[in-house]
Design a protein around this motif. Structure first.
Motif, PDB file in Angstrom:
ATOM      1  N   GLN A 276     -36.995  25.526  34.021  1.00 42.47           N
ATOM      2  CA  GLN A 276     -37.927  26.594  33.650  1.00 42.47           C
ATOM      3  C   GLN A 276     -39.037  26.092  32.732  1.00 42.47           C
ATOM      4  O   GLN A 276     -40.135  26.631  32.728  1.00 42.47           O
ATOM      5  CB  GLN A 276     -37.173  27.750  32.972  1.00 42.47           C
ATOM      6  CG  GLN A 276     -36.390  28.621  33.927  1.00 42.47           C
ATOM      7  CD  GLN A 276     -37.310  29.344  34.877  1.00 42.47           C
ATOM      8  OE1 GLN A 276     -37.574  28.890  35.987  1.00 42.47           O
ATOM      9  NE2 GLN A 276     -37.835  30.463  34.452  1.00 42.47           N
ATOM     10  N   PHE A 277     -38.757  25.051  31.946  1.00 42.40           N
ATOM     11  CA  PHE A 277     -39.759  24.548  31.015  1.00 42.40           C
ATOM     12  C   PHE A 277     -40.875  23.761  31.696  1.00 42.40           C
ATOM     13  O   PHE A 277     -41.831  23.355  31.045  1.00 42.40           O
ATOM     14  CB  PHE A 277     -39.098  23.725  29.905  1.00 42.40           C
ATOM     15  CG  PHE A 277     -38.340  24.588  28.934  1.00 42.40           C
ATOM     16  CD1 PHE A 277     -39.020  25.451  28.085  1.00 42.40           C
ATOM     17  CD2 PHE A 277     -36.972  24.550  28.891  1.00 42.40           C
ATOM     18  CE1 PHE A 277     -38.341  26.262  27.206  1.00 42.40           C
ATOM     19  CE2 PHE A 277     -36.270  25.356  28.012  1.00 42.40           C
ATOM     20  CZ  PHE A 277     -36.960  26.219  27.162  1.00 42.40           C
TER      21      PHE A 277
ATOM     22  N   VAL B 195     -45.424  27.818  29.869  1.00 44.84           N
ATOM     23  CA  VAL B 195     -44.739  27.398  28.637  1.00 44.84           C
ATOM     24  C   VAL B 195     -44.781  25.899  28.387  1.00 44.84           C
ATOM     25  O   VAL B 195     -44.294  25.450  27.354  1.00 44.84           O
ATOM     26  CB  VAL B 195     -43.266  27.870  28.646  1.00 44.84           C
ATOM     27  CG1 VAL B 195     -43.187  29.385  28.661  1.00 44.84           C
ATOM     28  CG2 VAL B 195     -42.486  27.256  29.782  1.00 44.84           C
ATOM     29  N   VAL B 196     -45.355  25.137  29.285  1.00 44.80           N
ATOM     30  CA  VAL B 196     -45.317  23.680  29.141  1.00 44.80           C
ATOM     31  C   VAL B 196     -45.952  23.220  27.827  1.00 44.80           C
ATOM     32  O   VAL B 196     -45.501  22.251  27.227  1.00 44.80           O
ATOM     33  CB  VAL B 196     -45.928  22.984  30.379  1.00 44.80           C
ATOM     34  CG1 VAL B 196     -47.442  23.074  30.392  1.00 44.80           C
ATOM     35  CG2 VAL B 196     -45.456  21.562  30.480  1.00 44.80           C
ATOM     36  N   SER B 197     -46.956  23.921  27.332  1.00 45.21           N
ATOM     37  CA  SER B 197     -47.619  23.490  26.105  1.00 45.21           C
ATOM     38  C   SER B 197     -47.099  24.215  24.853  1.00 45.21           C
ATOM     39  O   SER B 197     -47.574  23.953  23.752  1.00 45.21           O
ATOM     40  CB  SER B 197     -49.129  23.698  26.225  1.00 45.21           C
ATOM     41  OG  SER B 197     -49.410  25.082  26.362  1.00 45.21           O
TER      42      SER B 197
ATOM     43  N   VAL C  44     -36.096  18.636  25.591  1.00 48.51           N
ATOM     44  CA  VAL C  44     -37.273  19.502  25.708  1.00 48.51           C
ATOM     45  C   VAL C  44     -37.155  20.803  24.922  1.00 48.51           C
ATOM     46  O   VAL C  44     -38.133  21.533  24.793  1.00 48.51           O
ATOM     47  CB  VAL C  44     -37.613  19.812  27.182  1.00 48.51           C
ATOM     48  CG1 VAL C  44     -37.968  18.551  27.940  1.00 48.51           C
ATOM     49  CG2 VAL C  44     -36.496  20.568  27.873  1.00 48.51           C
ATOM     50  N   ALA C  45     -35.962  21.123  24.408  1.00 50.93           N
ATOM     51  CA  ALA C  45     -35.781  22.397  23.708  1.00 50.93           C
ATOM     52  C   ALA C  45     -34.599  22.320  22.746  1.00 50.93           C
ATOM     53  O   ALA C  45     -33.685  21.510  22.938  1.00 50.93           O
ATOM     54  CB  ALA C  45     -35.533  23.520  24.724  1.00 50.93           C
TER      55      ALA C  45
END
Length: 173
Positions: A60-61, A66-68, A118-119
């Motif tokens: 999802q990322f 939402v990539v930035s 990434v999160a």
């Protein structure tokens, strides 16, 4: 932060995993109503494929919405031990569906490690903190804390709805 977009995506996992709600700005009344509707209608059947839930969350990322975004968080809520992993082919995901295994834990932890690149990854164990993930294995609460969550400060346990609401309140603050 006032005026900031707040995007939410919901991934549901049972035997398999799928995106139930694509990125929605819940800072708007329309987005919040949409998310609440999806949450209120959630139901999952089968085993627990936390590994694919985490994999779908990571995917999802990649979305341009939402990539930035600089602050990315995942909250993984589960009510049991991981019993499946992978999407599988013709025969479906790997695992028994009724009990976990060291291999299922290891595959789930491997996917969590990739997602944590990434999160931030919060875990919430609902009603299964002291259940073992497999015979001789760790409890679900300890597995989530030690191998899935970003760190022990990102791992929560809740045994009832009131405690669960408090956990989500603490995470959101």
């Amino acid at each position: 932060m006032n005026g900031a977009d707040r995007y939410l995506s919901i991934v549901v996992f049972g035997t398999n995993a799928f995106v139930q709600l694509n990125w929605t700005d819940v800072s708007t009344s329309e987005g919040k109503a949409s998310a609440k509707s999806v949450i209120n209608d959630l139901s999952v059947k089968g085993g627990t494929n936390l590994e694919q839930g985490l994999a779908k969350a990571k995917d999802q990322f990649k979305d341009r919405k939402v990539v930035s975004v600089s602050s990315k968080n995942v909250v993984a809520l589960t009510d049991g031990a991981p019993t499946f992993y992978g999407e599988g082919g013709w025969f479906g995901p790997s695992g028994s569906g009724s009990s976990g295994s060291k291999e299922t834990n290891d595959e789930t932890a491997k996917t969590a490690t990739e997602l944590k690149k990434v999160a931030n990854l919060y875990t919430v164990c609902f009603g299964a903190e002291n259940t073992t993930t497999y015979r001789g294995g760790p409890t679900v609460g300890k597995f989530l804390e030690n191998r899935i969550a970003t760190d022990s400060n990102h791992a929560y346990n809740a045994d009832n709805a009131s405690a669960l609401n408090n956990v989500f309140k603490e995470i959101s603050e």
